[in-house]
Write a protein that holds these residues in place. Structure first.
Motif, mmCIF file in Angstrom:
data_model
loop_
_atom_site.group_PDB
_atom_site.id
_atom_site.type_symbol
_atom_site.label_atom_id
_atom_site.label_comp_id
_atom_site.label_asym_id
_atom_site.label_seq_id
_atom_site.Cartn_x
_atom_site.Cartn_y
_atom_site.Cartn_z
ATOM 1 N N UNK A 228 -75.564 63.259 46.246
ATOM 2 C CA UNK A 228 -75.166 63.201 47.651
ATOM 3 C C UNK A 228 -73.657 62.998 47.691
ATOM 4 N N UNK A 229 -72.995 63.811 48.502
ATOM 5 C CA UNK A 229 -71.559 63.658 48.704
ATOM 6 C C UNK A 229 -71.312 63.322 50.166
ATOM 7 N N UNK A 230 -70.412 62.411 50.420
ATOM 8 C CA UNK A 230 -70.062 61.987 51.769
ATOM 9 C C UNK A 230 -68.592 62.302 52.007
ATOM 10 N N UNK A 231 -68.305 62.772 53.225
ATOM 11 C CA UNK A 231 -66.922 63.118 53.545
ATOM 12 C C UNK A 231 -66.799 63.646 54.954
ATOM 13 N N UNK A 232 -65.928 64.638 55.119
ATOM 14 C CA UNK A 232 -65.690 65.211 56.447
ATOM 15 C C UNK A 232 -65.868 66.729 56.402
ATOM 16 N N UNK A 233 -66.228 67.271 57.564
ATOM 17 C CA UNK A 233 -66.453 68.711 57.694
ATOM 18 C C UNK A 233 -65.525 69.267 58.769
ATOM 19 N N UNK A 234 -64.839 70.351 58.434
ATOM 20 C CA UNK A 234 -63.985 71.060 59.390
ATOM 21 C C UNK A 234 -64.626 72.412 59.700
ATOM 22 N N UNK A 235 -64.461 72.871 60.930
ATOM 23 C CA UNK A 235 -64.902 74.206 61.327
ATOM 24 C C UNK A 235 -63.666 75.088 61.350
ATOM 25 N N UNK A 236 -63.606 76.055 60.424
ATOM 26 C CA UNK A 236 -62.428 76.902 60.270
ATOM 27 C C UNK A 236 -62.656 78.291 60.860
ATOM 28 N N UNK A 237 -61.652 78.791 61.559
ATOM 29 C CA UNK A 237 -61.676 80.146 62.102
ATOM 30 C C UNK A 237 -60.586 81.016 61.479
ATOM 31 N N UNK A 238 -59.921 80.504 60.472
ATOM 32 C CA UNK A 238 -58.825 81.198 59.800
ATOM 33 C C UNK A 238 -59.342 82.464 59.114
ATOM 34 N N UNK A 239 -58.762 83.621 59.452
ATOM 35 C CA UNK A 239 -59.221 84.899 58.906
ATOM 36 C C UNK A 239 -59.090 84.983 57.390
ATOM 37 N N UNK A 240 -58.095 84.312 56.823
ATOM 38 C CA UNK A 240 -57.900 84.380 55.375
ATOM 39 C C UNK A 240 -59.086 83.770 54.629
ATOM 40 N N UNK A 241 -59.511 82.577 55.017
ATOM 41 C CA UNK A 241 -60.650 81.938 54.341
ATOM 42 C C UNK A 241 -61.949 82.663 54.691
ATOM 43 N N UNK A 242 -62.051 83.184 55.909
ATOM 44 C CA UNK A 242 -63.243 83.940 56.289
ATOM 45 C C UNK A 242 -63.394 85.173 55.394
ATOM 46 N N UNK A 243 -62.293 85.865 55.140
ATOM 47 C CA UNK A 243 -62.324 87.042 54.265
ATOM 48 C C UNK A 243 -62.653 86.644 52.829
ATOM 49 N N UNK A 244 -62.095 85.517 52.402
ATOM 50 C CA UNK A 244 -62.270 85.083 51.012
ATOM 51 C C UNK A 244 -63.736 84.796 50.678
ATOM 52 N N UNK A 245 -64.476 84.193 51.592
ATOM 53 C CA UNK A 245 -65.865 83.853 51.262
ATOM 54 C C UNK A 245 -66.878 84.846 51.826
ATOM 55 N N UNK A 246 -66.407 85.893 52.488
ATOM 56 C CA UNK A 246 -67.293 86.931 53.033
ATOM 57 C C UNK A 246 -68.071 87.595 51.899
ATOM 58 N N UNK A 247 -69.356 87.847 52.122
ATOM 59 C CA UNK A 247 -70.198 88.516 51.128
ATOM 60 C C UNK A 247 -70.807 89.779 51.708
#
Length: 138
Positions: free
Chosen positions: A80-99
């Motif tokens: 189990x990992x505890x931390x924080x979650x961000x909701x990103x709309x940045x096109x660069x990261x969206x493209x990077x993890x797109x499958x």
């Protein structure tokens, strides 16, 4: 003692991640998701819908937890990992993890406004195996 390398190796072998958010009344909400598309240090990246209830919950309260487990015939292991979650709309990261195949969920492709990335940053965790637990900082 659990190492960061062992945590990463364990997580990469799993097929499901459980993600916990906090709702408007302060109650935990848990959802099964596909494993992270990208792991970089203490950060884990997931794809999801911008319109999803979970995305709204993380925008309102970034406190989060993720959990991975493996159950064998005689051995149960979990992290189990505890931390924080961000909701990103940045096109660069969206493209990077797109499958390939994501268009099944996001008809307009990588620029679909309903496609976003959840970035979880782990702060601490807890490891369980063979009836023993261990807390750790990251």
């Amino acid at each position: 003692m659990i190492t960061k390398e062992r945590i990463t190796e364990f997580i990469q072998k799993q097929k499901v991640a459980f993600i916990a958010s906090v709702d408007e009344e302060g109650f935990p909400n848990i959802k099964a998701m596909f494993i992270p598309r990208k792991v970089e240090g203490n950060c884990f990246y997931f794809s999801t819908n911008t319109s999803a209830m979970r995305s709204r919950q993380f925008i309102n309260n970034p406190k989060a937890s993720i959990y991975f487990y493996s159950k064998g015939r005689f051995k149960y292991e979990g992290i189990m990992l505890t931390g924080t979650m961000e909701v990103l709309q940045d096109n660069e990261i969206k493209k990077e993890i797109w499958c390939t195949g994501d268009t099944m969920y996001y008809k307009q492709g990588v620029t679909d406004p309903d496609y976003c990335v959840l970035k979880f940053t782990a702060i601490k965790g807890r490891y369980y195996c063979n009836l023993k637990t261990e807390s750790f900082e990251l």
